[in-house]
Scaffold this active site. Structure first.
Site, PDB file in Angstrom:
ATOM      1  N   ILE A 163       0.823  -1.204   0.000  1.00  0.00           N
ATOM      2  CA  ILE A 163       0.000   0.000   0.000  1.00  0.00           C
ATOM      3  C   ILE A 163       0.858   1.254   0.000  1.00  0.00           C
ATOM      4  CG2 ILE A 163      -1.647   1.348   1.370  1.00  0.00           C
ATOM      5  CD1 ILE A 163      -2.878  -1.281   2.299  1.00  0.00           C
ATOM      6  N   SER A 214      -7.347  -0.387   9.434  1.00  0.00           N
ATOM      7  CA  SER A 214      -7.749  -1.689   8.900  1.00  0.00           C
ATOM      8  C   SER A 214      -9.092  -2.052   9.494  1.00  0.00           C
ATOM      9  CB  SER A 214      -6.704  -2.738   9.274  1.00  0.00           C
ATOM     10  OG  SER A 214      -7.172  -4.050   9.007  1.00  0.00           O
ATOM     11  N   TYR A 230      -0.941  -8.139  15.144  1.00  0.00           N
ATOM     12  CA  TYR A 230      -1.338  -7.087  14.203  1.00  0.00           C
ATOM     13  C   TYR A 230      -2.657  -6.444  14.633  1.00  0.00           C
ATOM     14  CZ  TYR A 230      -2.740  -4.899   9.784  1.00  0.00           C
ATOM     15  OH  TYR A 230      -3.155  -4.013   8.823  1.00  0.00           O
ATOM     16  N   LYS A 232      -3.268  -2.531  15.586  1.00  0.00           N
ATOM     17  CA  LYS A 232      -4.206  -1.687  14.835  1.00  0.00           C
ATOM     18  C   LYS A 232      -5.318  -1.148  15.738  1.00  0.00           C
ATOM     19  CE  LYS A 232      -2.624  -1.404  10.649  1.00  0.00           C
ATOM     20  NZ  LYS A 232      -2.195  -0.102  10.094  1.00  0.00           N
TER      21      LYS A 232
END
Length: 337
Positions: A16, A140, A153, A157
């Site tokens: 990204i 996310s 993760y 986040k």
């Protein structure tokens, strides 16, 4: 929007971040590229120049605050005052939590959460005295809904989401013209699934539906141009997941417990020799440039209709209002006959 702004993109060597750097370059912006892997960084700089922008590659470990601050100082010395800072860099471990070493969990948190904190702190130190600038956080769907095999993760986040909300209220209290927004992404076809630290038996994959990184990049550029909204959701799957989590979180727990393991793996065995970028950049071992795309091009969507709707919500609201008005007028005429 855009054009000759100074933009910093972290995690710019692949995925990204790589696609976003190229998208800002296509607007004529001057882009500082921050990441650890120099092969990918140099290739990303060429992408930006080919797209029409100016590029400056700065090897940086986002987990190291002093490196981040030095990178920002160099970016301003070469390119000028920073207008936009986009936090993208992250790392992860694909594994059940019980099999993740504490050092691995810590490293994921340092890159994926504290890397955003470091970037934001450095950006604010430069932007607040000038009363100008925009900070875009790459979020996310997993910032609001945890899934199995990605506890490190998901935790990081979730922390980014809470950090963003706290910071946004402080900036509003200050009355500053510095803005911050967050863009929550769906599953994206990036190289992370080829280089992530993994203990899965099979090759890791994004949970379908999968979107191309250019979809995410367009969302980040749009958010940088329109930072007034507190957050953006990209992809119909993101919307569906987050809404379901609000209404039936317990049922979603059970659904993910049943499907979340298989849906994050292909039917191909994991290569035990695949690179892992948790501790060192993946391109440092073989000099390979991984680019923006992962290995799921044949399954990835090139556009998000939900993102298009978010970008055109005023026009859509106006059209919907006009349609309702015409329908109401038709109903009124029918009653008056």
């Amino acid at each position: 929007m855009g054009g000759k702004r100074v933009v910093v993109v972290t995690g710019a060597s692949g995925g990204i971040g790589r696609a976003a750097a190229r998208a800002f370059g296509a607007q004529g912006d001057k882009v500082a590229l921050l990441a650890r892997g120099e092969t990918g960084l140099n290739a990303a700089a060429e992408d930006v120049r080919a797209a029409g922008g100016e590029a400056l590659a700065i090897p940086t470990d986002m987990a190291d605050f002093d490196q981040v601050r030095a990178a920002a100082e160099r970016a301003e010395a070469v390119l000028g005052p920073i207008d936009v800072w986009v936090n993208v860099a992250f790392s992860s471990v694909f594994s059940e939590f019980v099999d993740i070493e504490p050092a691995e969990f810590k490293r994921t948190t340092e890159v994926t959460y504290l890397g955003f904190v470091h970037g934001t702190k450095v950006a604010l130190d430069l932007m607040l005295p000038r009363d100008h600038g925009t900070i875009v956080q790459t979020g996310s769907a997993l910032a609001k809904r945890g899934i199995p095999l990605q506890s490190a993760y998901c935790g990081a986040k979730h922390a980014v989401q809470g950090f963003h909300e706290s910071l946004r209220t402080e900036l509003l209290h200050r009355g500053t013209n510095v803005r911050t927004t967050i863009v929550h992404m769906p599953a994206v076809n990036t190289p992370q699934f080829d280089w992530v630290e993994s203990r899965l038996p099979n090759h890791a994959q994004p949970v379908p539906p999968i979107y191309q990184p250019e979809v995410a990049a367009r969302a980040l550029v749009y958010a940088a141009d329109h930072p007034g909204r507190r957050e953006y959701w990209v992809g119909g799957s993101t919307v569906a997941t987050l809404l379901a989590n609000r209404v039936i979180p317990g049922l979603l727990d059970r659904y993910l417990a049943r499907t979340g393991f298989d849906s994050q793996q292909t039917d191909q065995p994991r290569d035990p020799h695949q690179p892992a970028n948790l501790w060192k950049p993946a391109d440092g071992k073989d000099g390979h440039d991984y680019g923006a795309h992962g290995s799921f091009d044949d399954r990835a969507h090139p556009r998000s209709y939900q993102l298009w709707a978010a970008q055109h919500r005023v026009a859509l609201a106006t059209a919907a209002g006009a349609a309702l008005g015409l329908a109401g007028l038709g109903l009124l005429r029918g009653r008056c006959r």
